[in-house]
Design a protein around this motif. Sequence first.
Motif, PDB file in Angstrom:
ATOM      1  N   PRO A   1      62.006  -5.951 -38.426  1.00 14.73           N
ATOM      2  CA  PRO A   1      62.011  -7.235 -38.471  1.00 14.73           C
ATOM      3  C   PRO A   1      60.395  -8.221 -38.777  1.00 14.73           C
TER       4      PRO A   1
ATOM      5  N   LEU B   1      61.496  -9.188 -42.220  1.00 14.58           N
ATOM      6  CA  LEU B   1      62.460 -10.088 -42.386  1.00 14.58           C
ATOM      7  C   LEU B   1      62.514 -11.234 -42.385  1.00 14.58           C
ATOM      8  N   ASN B   2      61.486 -11.714 -40.408  1.00 16.24           N
ATOM      9  CA  ASN B   2      60.961 -13.162 -40.531  1.00 16.24           C
ATOM     10  C   ASN B   2      60.283 -13.604 -41.243  1.00 16.24           C
TER      11      ASN B   2
ATOM     12  N   LYS C   1      64.726 -14.539 -42.998  1.00  9.81           N
ATOM     13  CA  LYS C   1      65.987 -14.529 -41.956  1.00  9.81           C
ATOM     14  C   LYS C   1      67.290 -13.949 -42.404  1.00  9.81           C
TER      15      LYS C   1
ATOM     16  N   TYR D   1      66.418  -9.034 -33.685  1.00  8.72           N
ATOM     17  CA  TYR D   1      66.499 -10.203 -35.039  1.00  8.72           C
ATOM     18  C   TYR D   1      68.206  -9.701 -35.077  1.00  8.72           C
ATOM     19  N   ARG D   2      68.757 -11.078 -34.276  1.00  5.82           N
ATOM     20  CA  ARG D   2      69.764 -11.031 -34.240  1.00  5.82           C
ATOM     21  C   ARG D   2      71.314 -11.757 -35.699  1.00  5.82           C
TER      22      ARG D   2
ATOM     23  N   LYS E   1      72.227 -10.078 -38.000  1.00  9.52           N
ATOM     24  CA  LYS E   1      72.330  -8.734 -37.970  1.00  9.52           C
ATOM     25  C   LYS E   1      74.248  -8.326 -38.139  1.00  9.52           C
TER      26      LYS E   1
END
Length: 354
Positions: free
Chosen positions: A71, A74-75, A79, A93-94, A96
Motif C-alpha cells: 500500500p 500504491l499511495n 493510488k 487500501y480501498r 482494489k
Amino acid sequence: MIVINSRFLTQRITGVQRFSIELSLQIKKKLGCQVLFVSPPNILHNDLAEILEVKVIGTRTGHAWEQLDLPCFLNRTGKPLLLCMGNTAPVMYRNKVSILHDVTFLRYPKTFSKKFLMYYRLVIPWVLRTSRHVFTVSKFSLEEIVSSYKINRHKLSVVYNAVNPIFEHIGDDVLNADKYLFAVSSIKENKNFGIAVNAFKIVQKQISDLKLYIMGDMNADSFRNMGHLIDECKKDANIKLLGRVSDSDLIRYYSNAIAFIFPSLYEGFGIPVLEAQSCGTPVIASNISSLPEICGDSVLYCNPYSIEDIASKMEQIINNAELHDDLSRKGFQNTSRFSWRKSAEVVVRIINSL
C-alpha cells in the motif's frame, strides 16, 4: 495503470497459485503495458516473473509486505486500481478488486494452523468490506461467501478456473503396465484422504493386483492425528505415496490411470478434476460442494461419507469398459467449457468498468 499483487510468485504452486499464474498470463496478453505486476523480493518462480515483467518493491515479505510495503508503493504512485488474486489483500487500501477462492478455513478449521486461522478470520472480512468488487471461483463459493459474511451478492462475480493446455494424454508403457487408481490429495481434513484409502482396501480384496497412487504433500508433522494412516499406507506395497511431482510427471500419472479419485468434502472449484479429464482419464468425484456445478454429468459421483459407496464406484469403473470410455469422452467435453482466456475476459471487463 492496473497493478497486480504478485505475491503468489513467492509461494509453492497449489490451486490458488496456479489460478493466479494462469490468469496473470492471460491478463498480460490482453492489457500489455497497461498492467504492472509487483512482488516482494523472495520470488521462487523467476521464469514467470520474467514473462510478467515483475517489478520488485519493498524489503519485507509475506503478509507484512502485503499490508505495509504494497500500500505504501500504491499511495506513492497515484493510488491505481489493485487486483489481488490470492484471498488476502491490503486491508487499508480501498481501490482494489479481490479474489476469495472459498471459505474452507471456516468450514474445516482443523485443516489450518491456529496462526493461519487467526489471520484469515481477522483479515478476510476487512478485505471483503474494503474491496470495490470481489471475484470467486464458482457459484457454490459465491453463495458460501454471501451466507458467511452477509455481503451484497451484487458485489461478487464468478470467474472459473480452467486447465493449462499442457494437460493432455501422454502414454507411458511403464505406468500403463500397472493397474492403478490415481488421487491428488493431502492429509487435510476436507480432502477426505482416509476414506479413499479405506475404500481402495475393500476393492483390493477383489482385485489383488490393483494399486493406488497418491500425489500430494503428506507432511504428517502438520497433521499428527493422520500420521497413523500414512504409516499404514507405507506398509502396503500396493499404495504409493508420490509426494509432490512435476507437472510433466503429474500428466503421465493422470493419463495412464484407470480412474482419478476425488472424494473431497469441500472444494471451491476442484482443478484436479479438469486436469484428469484433459488427460482422458475418467473421474470418480464427490457429489457435494462445487463439484456437481463444475463436473455436470461428466463424472461418476460418489457419497464422500460412505466407504462402501466409493468402493462400489471404483469397482464399476474398473469392470465396466463402456462406462470407462463414456466418462472419458464426457470429460473431454466438460473441460471445453472452461478456459483461462474466457476467465481473464470476465476479470478485465469488470476491471474496466471500475
